[in-house]
Each structure stands twice: as structure tokens, then as C-alpha cells.
Scaffold this active site. Structure first.
Site: not given
Ligand code: IMP
Length: 427
Positions: A13, A16, A40-41
Site C-alpha cells: 500500500d 505502487k 488491490g489497485h
Molecule cells: P495473504 O497474502 O492474504 O496471505 O496475507 C498475509 C499478510 O499480508 C496479511 O498481513 C495481509 O494483510 C498482508 N497483505 C497481503 N496483500 C497485501 C497488500 O496488497 N497490501 C498490504 N498488505 C497485504
């Protein structure tokens, strides 16, 4: 050299998408190499705001071919939904290809992600519950199903039967939940197969040929260094390598092509999910950063944890990724603070250290060592010339460069596409 990499230097976040937008109009290819729809973008399609999770952000640029690379995990339901949203908005999406080697996030992966987070309760990771971890786990235990397996549907069914044997046992016995029905999944995936088959390619071959002939390729990272499976605060990490190293394995390209490695750093820190966060501000400053910065998750809507810039974190990202440039985002959010602390060291058991310890108990004992900067207390969002920035703002920026020994090539001073100060043109 024609390979450009954009990665996050903190916990994701960082903004990027903005630098990817700036660069992708000049690219021949935009490639995702890791992660999945946990990212998420926000993009604007014909005036309508849409949040993309899986498609490369470069999808809106008509010049570039977009590739979902081998290291990505693909939820085909989400993929088809995102394609549909763009098509409904009047866009042609015939420039999107998916690697045959990318793994499929199956409905049981999504279910298992949720069940496991619930089981962990107060010890949860705080995942996005999109099935990312369970899908990568199956990849490494070699019971995963790849996008290319859809090409020969009888082979796909064999793989599915094999996976379900184990997955359904776990779902029933460990979690006491309803198993997945083989025939229902086969029917759903026969529809998915029809819709995706023409987009499945051997992307490694395409990209290496493109790079060797001087075509410009942008590798778009999701998540960030501190969420890296190897170097993040394990186990509070994602299940892939969102680093420049991850590009090599996740896109299947030679490291010799990666010349421009751009790290995006937000002028303060945020984190979603659980895990250590040394400079977190659980107070009015943290609340103000969240409100001014609009710090709510694009994927899950969760309020992000907020705190001051942690340069130990950013310095580690510079080293691990071999960053050639930094892009500094959201510095305008700091315009409301009279004093701005920056974390420049960690105090651990009475000693000051300048690295991130590997264990959670050590990380939990760390106290931040701050250096304080005077704020500038004025709106900077319309400034386009570095020299016109308030002096205190310039000092803040230059301190980051000095500390990380990495030049800042672009400073983003507001949310719009034009709100940028370019200090060194990247392309
Ligand atoms: P997962 O990738 O869904 O397995 O989540 C693992 C950790 O990465 C968690 O703390 C999520 O909140 C974090 N996370 C995953 N994708 C993002 C992202 O795009 N932005 C910020 N945090 C992320």
C-alpha cells in the site's frame, strides 16, 4: 537494458500503482510475477472507479501486453470478473495473457484460508482470506493445479481428484466442514477453461525474447519487502517473494535484464494484518495519518495500522532488492504535522541496532529510536518543481536519500496522476 521492476519497500500500500501508471504507457509488456488477488489497485475506467486485484495495473494502457506470470496464484473466478468489469466499461481486454505455469487458486484454498484464520483466532495472521497461502502451500507440496493443466482437461480432472482426496479429508476432519464436490468443480472449471484457454501462454519464452530484443518490460510487484516469505516478519507475511529476486523466479527472466529496480516508499508507514510494527502510532497521530491518508485496505476495507516512517525497514528493502531508485509517495499527508519523527534505529535489550531481527519475540521487544524533523505545515500538492518545496520538506526527502543511499527519482505530492515532482527521469 529494458527491464523495469517496481516493488514495495514497506508493508504494501505504498502507492505502487501510481508509478506503474506513469511507466506503463511507455512499456511493451507489464508483468505480474508473484501474489494474487490479495493486492488491490484502484483504477478509473471511463470515469468509473474500479479496484483491480489480480490484473496488472498496466491493463489500462493499450500499448502494453499484460502478463500474469508463473509465480502468480490465479483465482480464475476473480480473473474473469475483473475482465468482465473492464469489458462492461467498454474496454477490449485482448492484450492479457496468463502463464501456463501459474497456479490456480481453487475454491477450497479460499475456504481453507478462512477456516485456518478462524482456527488461529487471536493468533491469526490477518490474511486477506483470498486463498493465497493455501495455494502456495499446495504448489510446494506438489499437489497444486496449474493454469496450463486446463489445456488437457482429463489431466486437470486427475489433478483435481488427487488434490480433493487430501483437501476434503482436512476440511472434514480438522475443521468439521462440508467437503467440496468433484463434479461441481469439474463443471465450473470446464466453463472457466473455455473462457481462458486462448490466453494461456509460455510467458517465460515470450518475455526473454522481448527483453533480448530491447523491448521494455515492467515487472509490477504486489505487497512488499516486509511481507516477503523469507525476509518479512515471519509468520506475519504473505506466501511469495515480492522482491526483485522474486521477479527472476516468478517471471522466469534472466537477472541480466533487470537494470531499473524502483522501490516505492510511503512518507510514513502503514500495515494491514497482524505482526510487529515498531513505529506504529496507536494514538491521535496514527488516527490523523489514517484519516488524511485515507488508509483503509483496497482489498478488505480494513483500517490500516499507521505510524512514522521506519528507515531501518526501507534500508533493508534497498539492500535486498538492489534498488536503483526510490519513489516517495504521500508526502503531502505529512503537511499537517508540526514535528515529524523518523525511526532511524532500533533499541533492543539496551543496545541500538540497525537491522531487523528475525524472530517475533525480538521484534516485539524493540523500541524505536527517532530523529525529529520540523514540519512544513503548508499545502504542497500543486508544487511540480522540487526547488519550490518548503525547505523542511526538502530536508525530510534528502535525509531519506542519505540514510538509504538511494536516490529519490519521483516525489508524489497528491493522489492525482499529475501530482508528481520528477527529480530524475526513470525512463
Ligand atoms: P495473504 O497474502 O492474504 O496471505 O496475507 C498475509 C499478510 O499480508 C496479511 O498481513 C495481509 O494483510 C498482508 N497483505 C497481503 N496483500 C497485501 C497488500 O496488497 N497490501 C498490504 N498488505 C497485504
Amino acid at each position: 537494458m529494458s527491464g523495469y521492476v517496481v516493488v514495495g519497500t514497506q508493508w504494501g500500500d505504498e502507492g505502487k500503482g501510481k508509478i506503474v501508471d506513469v511507466l506503463s504507457s511507455k512499456m511493451d509488456y507489464v508483468v505480474r510475477f508473484q501474489g494474487g488477488n490479495n493486492a488491490g489497485h484502484t483504477v478509473v475506467v471511463n470515469g468509473k472507479k474500479t479496484i483491480l486485484h489480480l490484473l496488472p495495473s498496466g491493463i489500462l494502457s493499450k500499448n502494453a501486453l499484460c502478463i500474469i506470470g508463473p509465480g502468480v496464484v490465479v483465482d480464475p473466478f476473480v480473473l474473469l470478473d475483473e475482465i468482465k468489469v473492464l469489458e462492461d466499461g467498454g474496454m477490449k481486454v485482448d492484450h492479457l495473457y496468463i502463464s501456463d505455469r501459474a497456479h490456480l487458486i481453487m475454491p477450497y484454498h479460499v475456504k481453507l484460508d478462512e477456516l485456518e484464520e478462524n482456527r488461529l483466532a487471536k493468533n491469526k495472521i490477518g490474511t486477506t482470506k483470498r486463498g493465497i497461502g493455501p495455494c502456495y502451500a499446495d504448489k510446494y507440496t506438489r499437489i497444486g493445479i496449474r493454469v496450463g493443466d486446463l489445456k488437457d482437461f482429463s489431466y486437470f480432472k486427475e489433478r483435481l481428484e488427487n488434490a480433493l482426496l487430501i483437501k476434503n479429508e482436512i476440511i472434514k476432519k480438522v475443521y468439521n466442514e462440508k467437503p467440496f464436490d468433484f463434479d461441481t468443480l469439474v463443471n465450473e472449471f470446464s466453463v472457466i477453461r473455455e473462457k481462458l484457454i486462448d490466453r494461456i501462454v509460455d510467458s517465460g519464452d515470450i518475455l526473454n525474447k522481448a527483453l533480448s530484443s530491447g523491448k521494455k518490460v515492467l515487472f509490477e510487484g504486489a505487497q512488499a519487502n516486509m511481507l516477503d516469505i523469507n525476509y518479512g516478519t515471519y509468520p506475519y507475511v504473505t506466501s511469495s517473494s515480492p522482491t526483485s529476486g522474486g521477479v527472476i523466479t516468478g517471471a522466469g527472466v534472466s537477472p541480466k535484464y533487470l537494470e531499473n529496480i524502483i522501490g516505492v516508499v510511503k512518507a510514513y508507514s502503514t500495515r494491514v494484518g497482524e505482526g510487529p510494527f515498531v513505529s506504529e502510532q496507536l494514538n491521535a497521530d496514527g488516527d490523523l495519518l489514517r484519516e488524511i491518508g485515507g488508509e483503509y485496505g483496497a482489498t478488505t476495507g480494513r483500517p490500516r495500522r499507521c505510524g512514522w516512517l521506519d528507515l531501518i525497514v526501507v534500508k533493508q528493502a534497498c539492500e535486498i532488492n538492489g534498488l536503483t531508485d526510490l519513489v516517495l509517495t504521500k508526502i503531502d499527508v505529512l503537511s499537517s504535522f508540526e514535528k515529524i519523527p523518523v525511526c532511524v534505529g532500533y533499541e533492543l535489550d539496551g543496545k541500538v541496532i540497525d537491522y531487523i531481527p528475525s524472530t517475533i519475540p525480538e521484534c516485539s521487544r524493540i523500541k524505536p529510536v527517532y530523529q525529529y524533523f520540523d514540519g512544513w505545515m503548508e499545502d504542497i500538492s500543486n508544487i511540480r518543481d522540487y526547488a519550490k518545496l518548503p525547505l523542511n520538506c526538502q530536508k525530510y526527502i534528502e535525509f531519506i536519500e542519505e540514510f538509504t543511499k538511494t536516490r529519490i527519482s519521483l516525489v508524489s505530492v497528491g493522489p492525482d496522476r499529475e501530482n508528481n515532482i520528477i527529480t530524475h527521469p526513470i525512463i
